[in-house]
Design an enzyme around this catalytic site. Sequence first.
Site, PDB file in Angstrom:
ATOM      1  N   ARG A 386     -17.354  31.909  44.891  1.00  0.00           N
ATOM      2  CA  ARG A 386     -17.097  30.514  44.540  1.00  0.00           C
ATOM      3  C   ARG A 386     -17.420  30.211  43.073  1.00  0.00           C
ATOM      4  O   ARG A 386     -17.975  31.009  42.349  1.00  0.00           O
ATOM      5  CB  ARG A 386     -17.857  29.560  45.459  1.00  0.00           C
ATOM      6  CG  ARG A 386     -17.425  29.596  46.913  1.00  0.00           C
ATOM      7  CD  ARG A 386     -18.069  28.458  47.700  1.00  0.00           C
ATOM      8  NE  ARG A 386     -17.653  28.484  49.107  1.00  0.00           N
ATOM      9  CZ  ARG A 386     -18.057  27.620  50.014  1.00  0.00           C
ATOM     10  NH1 ARG A 386     -18.897  26.644  49.681  1.00  0.00           N
ATOM     11  NH2 ARG A 386     -17.634  27.699  51.258  1.00  0.00           N
ATOM     12  N   ASN A 422     -15.460  36.631  47.106  1.00  0.00           N
ATOM     13  CA  ASN A 422     -15.306  35.776  48.275  1.00  0.00           C
ATOM     14  C   ASN A 422     -14.979  34.360  47.822  1.00  0.00           C
ATOM     15  O   ASN A 422     -15.704  33.779  47.010  1.00  0.00           O
ATOM     16  CB  ASN A 422     -16.599  35.761  49.093  1.00  0.00           C
ATOM     17  CG  ASN A 422     -16.525  34.787  50.261  1.00  0.00           C
ATOM     18  OD1 ASN A 422     -15.783  34.993  51.206  1.00  0.00           O
ATOM     19  ND2 ASN A 422     -17.296  33.711  50.182  1.00  0.00           N
ATOM     20  N   GLU A 423     -13.879  33.830  48.314  1.00  0.00           N
ATOM     21  CA  GLU A 423     -13.494  32.441  48.038  1.00  0.00           C
ATOM     22  C   GLU A 423     -13.474  32.156  46.542  1.00  0.00           C
ATOM     23  O   GLU A 423     -13.986  31.133  46.075  1.00  0.00           O
ATOM     24  CB  GLU A 423     -14.411  31.477  48.785  1.00  0.00           C
ATOM     25  CG  GLU A 423     -14.311  31.648  50.302  1.00  0.00           C
ATOM     26  CD  GLU A 423     -15.239  30.725  51.094  1.00  0.00           C
ATOM     27  OE1 GLU A 423     -15.997  29.965  50.464  1.00  0.00           O
ATOM     28  OE2 GLU A 423     -15.198  30.775  52.328  1.00  0.00           O
ATOM     29  N   ASN A 424     -12.874  33.075  45.785  1.00  0.00           N
ATOM     30  CA  ASN A 424     -12.810  32.899  44.335  1.00  0.00           C
ATOM     31  C   ASN A 424     -11.755  31.888  43.907  1.00  0.00           C
ATOM     32  O   ASN A 424     -11.558  31.665  42.711  1.00  0.00           O
ATOM     33  CB  ASN A 424     -12.563  34.252  43.668  1.00  0.00           C
ATOM     34  CG  ASN A 424     -13.656  35.245  44.002  1.00  0.00           C
ATOM     35  OD1 ASN A 424     -13.448  36.106  44.860  1.00  0.00           O
ATOM     36  ND2 ASN A 424     -14.806  35.124  43.382  1.00  0.00           N
TER      37      ASN A 424
END
Length: 817
Positions: A386, A422-424
């Site tokens: 994130r 993850n969830e970039n």
Amino acid sequence: MIRNLLLFGFIACLIPSAQAQQHTRLTQSWQFLREDLGSVWEAVRPATEGSPESVPLWENVTLPHCFNARDAVDPDINYYEGPGWYRTTLDISNPYEQGRTLLHFEGAGQKTDVYVYTTKVASHTGGYDEWTADLTEAVQQFLQSPDAKRYKGKVPVEIRCSNARDVEKIPSDMSDFNVYGGLYRYVNLVYTPALSIDQLHIQAQVDEQGKQGSVAFSAVFRNPLHTTQATLEILVQDPQQQTIQQWSQQINITDAEQIFHRFMVKKPALWSPARPQLYSVQARLKTATGTATWSGEFGFRHFEFVDHGPFKLNGQRLLLQGTHRHEDGAGVAAALTEDMIRQEMLLIKNMGANFIRLGHYQQSRTVLHLCDSLGILVWEEIPWCRGGLGGDVYKDQARRMLRNMIGQHYNHPAVILWGLGNENDWPGDFPEFDKQKIHAFMSELNALAHQLDSTRKTTIRRCDFCKDIVDVYSPSIWAGWYRGRYTEYKEETLKAIADVPHFFHAEWGADSHQGRHAELPEQFVKQIATGKGADERTGDFALTGGMARASKDGDWSETYACNLIDWHLKEQETIPQLTGSAYWIFKDFSTPLRPENPVPYVNQKGVVGRDLTPKEAYYVFQSYWAAKPMAHIYGHTWPIRWGKDGEEKMIWVYSNCPEVELFVNGKSYGVKKRNSQDFPAAGLRWNLPMHKGNYDVKVVARKGKETATDAVSFTYQTASWGKPAKLILEKTAAGNDTVVVNIKLADAQNVLCLDAKDYVSFSAAGSGTLIDDLGTSNGSRRVQLMNGQARISIRLNKGQSVVGATVQGVPDGFITL
């Protein structure tokens, strides 16, 4: 490949795998201060009793230790993010002539400085990779200084850790988990000879048929005195401890990586989840100054992600049946001991899982060793999670953490996937959110991962504009929770399988408030739109706003979560091209982003509680995945069911046995045959008319000559309730100077309000202390009711106490203990 990996100079001191001749795990005699000091001198200066130099006061602790053991789930405050100090004194006695004295960290959060007395000897940024501080010269200088007399031969060591917010570090503080601080993994005192093995990598490969295996050894050495020659001995044993290779040779020592031995193995014993067969290696490095030893394990396995098709292991299709794990636990946060980790991993294996994603960072060596020995395939990832993309410092940390993760966990046969992020696609840490720059850096990390390890695949989860980069992609599919209905799962999954060459479904599930059950768990579903996709979007995790969704409008009951899981698992059996999935998450864990959850600051999607107590969902997974015969009647924590007199109610059973017989109050209600496609509970359900009173339920499940049984008792309430009017408090002795206080919310006629979900707040006066801040439904001083009830424990401390309970809109309740 390994040449490049070792040229980067990783520090992967493999303790307790006997890399060093001697090592000691430092768990005792530590002191801790949760604040900053003006300088390290304040940690070592002499103190006179009663003088200002006696403060601040230090706390005695044992390692592993986390700053945030309790405040991460304290319902009233933000968790602490800042510096903290540790100090101890060590008896240093290195047995080797010209040997090295090392302090090896298995992980410390998040930025760490190490001192010997007032001399800084090392700094490290990153909370999850292993690293080593060389104390040798600083120890020698201190022991020769006048200050040493005060310590009577011991050596003072001080360590500053900090988890202070910093947008130029990973993981982002926008992540849906706590970025913990402290020495929350083990610290080891290590003695090595002047020359020792810094890393030894074993590349074991086998063809798809398992007929021919090859093994290559390479190493890099810790060599501060620049020794030029040594004798290296290698002993390899098969899983039956029979020697299959013994090799000894004088080698030249250089600063670069050295590949020093290869050999072939005919028909090697293969590693798999069903038979996790491991080969062992012992290495000895001999010089005139001493012998350094190293030991480790490896395994042979061949895996393949078929294009738009299934996953194969050793030539056979294997449906990956997985879950996820955070390093987090009740009362300790990240400071999990080996015993705690072992208990958790055994629960995962006994659930029937053969795969785990380690979210969202490199995890403890203990986890990886257990995955090897238990037979659990692994996706492990770096904590680029994130927030966006930072500058050069940020990028350097990401590169370093990827190098270290691959270098330190290279030998584990369980690992098949290296996760790059993850969830970039989730912005927020920086004014700029540039998808092209994120794509470019993800491409760089992907190339680096393949350079470091050509034998494994790369992966990310939820960043569609980077899905073209990695080998295996996992989009966001949260059918029935953040978007859509769970009946849309298969349709969405088939679309995703067709969309990328290699698909895996990481993250699906539902929050459930442990102990909350529902007679009508699906009644809200008619509000949920269909055909709008099943991905999680910005804001979907919030409890307010946006379109109707289960995460906001559902009851958060274990009942609904079990139905969702049951549906997913039965559908997965009907998708032959599915590689597999991993349920989010195995264990409830703390997060700073969810203060309004039923247990504040806890993500409650686990199939077990934060204290490892199984929820009902655990047994749904067992009924599909476990091999050992099992049977579980739904509702072990559902003491009171409700409805009209004579109304039919379902009793259902989760079992992996072909047939199950139900008994109610001693009477058989017949045998049901299991059919995984007969939803819910695979057809193992009975609808019976119920009347006011008590019910004793038993089942006998049969699988050939084997049987499994289960029993549960409950009361059926027919009286309807009105507006909540009072709190009823009761106590139960729990032993060890502890009492459990139960509260019930009732109407004016004392009828229990069994659908109540109000928040209750507990307080205590007197000698006793609440056993709270555990992040569990029975261990929080502020928590939502479970079917109108809640409980908390109190330690009496051999005195008297009054416990109070407050629910908005009704008079406070009290009980004297």
